[in-house]
Design an enzyme around this catalytic site. Structure first.
Site, short mmCIF file in Angstrom:
data_model
loop_
_atom_site.label_atom_id
_atom_site.label_comp_id
_atom_site.label_asym_id
_atom_site.label_seq_id
_atom_site.Cartn_x
_atom_site.Cartn_y
_atom_site.Cartn_z
N VAL A 119 0.86 -1.18 0.00
CA VAL A 119 0.00 0.00 0.00
C VAL A 119 0.90 1.23 0.00
CG1 VAL A 119 -1.98 -1.07 1.13
CG2 VAL A 119 -0.18 -0.04 2.53
N SER A 120 0.32 2.37 -0.33
CA SER A 120 1.12 3.59 -0.49
C SER A 120 1.35 4.35 0.81
CB SER A 120 0.46 4.52 -1.51
OG SER A 120 0.53 3.97 -2.80
N SER A 121 0.40 4.27 1.74
CA SER A 121 0.51 5.10 2.94
C SER A 121 -0.04 4.39 4.17
CB SER A 121 -0.23 6.43 2.73
OG SER A 121 -1.59 6.18 2.41
N GLN A 158 -3.74 3.38 4.78
CA GLN A 158 -4.30 2.27 4.00
C GLN A 158 -4.01 0.92 4.67
OE1 GLN A 158 -2.27 3.30 0.29
NE2 GLN A 158 -4.26 3.72 -0.63
#
Length: 208
Positions: free
Chosen positions: A67-69, A72
């Site tokens: 996931v990006s961040s 999330q």
């Protein structure tokens, strides 16, 4: 005496595919003996086999989630659960590698670990929930590396379009931020004005 092996046995012992052995022979890298029935037999002494190179049966199944961040985290847990259930349903023992970072970041800790063990021929299968969990752009390069290292790639939702508009927007913002900082300077008013404007567009789109 150097024992002779049929093509399927030799391929399994070497951790490569039958087609790879045939290609090596066509290219003149190896040779085979033919039986009266035209079956290929190989002497393993002609191969430079490292004792530290795992055979096909010893290679790992790797499940990769990203996931990006930090916000999330719930999505990361969903990915992990899907991967776990899928691998268990096929009877695969697997190792899970997770990453936190943009799909445009090629230097993530988990991704670097994955690439290293693929290169070392320690991976036999790579399992993803979606193609873009690996990288937003450039995943094909890693898939080509997997093919060269005889790694099976399994994408659980290969035919389903993912809906990560917000994440994609963050990835694009990251790229613009880097180039804008190089163009105007990270502390310049022009740079901050551009970044704020793009962030405003993203926020407006998220509310619609």
């Amino acid at each position: 005496m150097d024992k002779l092996f049929r093509i399927g046995q030799a391929a399994q012992l070497l951790g490569v595919s039958v087609s790879t052995l045939r290609r090596w022979e066509r290219e003149g890298k190896i040779s085979s003996h033919r039986t009266e029935g035209k079956h290929r037999l190989y002497r393993l002494s002609q191969f430079n086999i490292s004792k530290n190179t795992p055979s096909a049966g010893d290679r790992k199944t790797i499940a990769y989630a990203r996931v990006s961040s930090h916000d999330q985290k719930a999505d990361l847990e969903r990915q992990k659960k899907v991967l776990e259930m899928y691998c268990a349903s096929h009877g695969w023992k697997f190792e899970l590698i997770t990453d936190l970072g943009s799909g445009m970041n090629y230097y993530k800790k988990g991704l670097k670990k994955l690439l290293n063990i693929i290169i070392e021929r320690k991976v036999g299968r790579l399992v993803l929930t979606h193609k873009d969990r690996l990288l937003r752009f450039g995943a094909e390069l890693i898939f080509a590396l997997c093919e060269a290292r005889e790694v099976e790639v399994v994408i659980i939702n290969a035919g389903i379009e993912t809906k990560f508009e917000e994440e994609l927007a963050k990835d694009v913002l990251e790229i613009i931020t880097v180039f804008s900082a190089r163009l105007y300077g990270s502390r310049s008013r022009k740079n901050q004005k551009l970044i704020d404007g793009i962030q405003g567009v993203i926020d407006d789109a998220a509310r619609t």
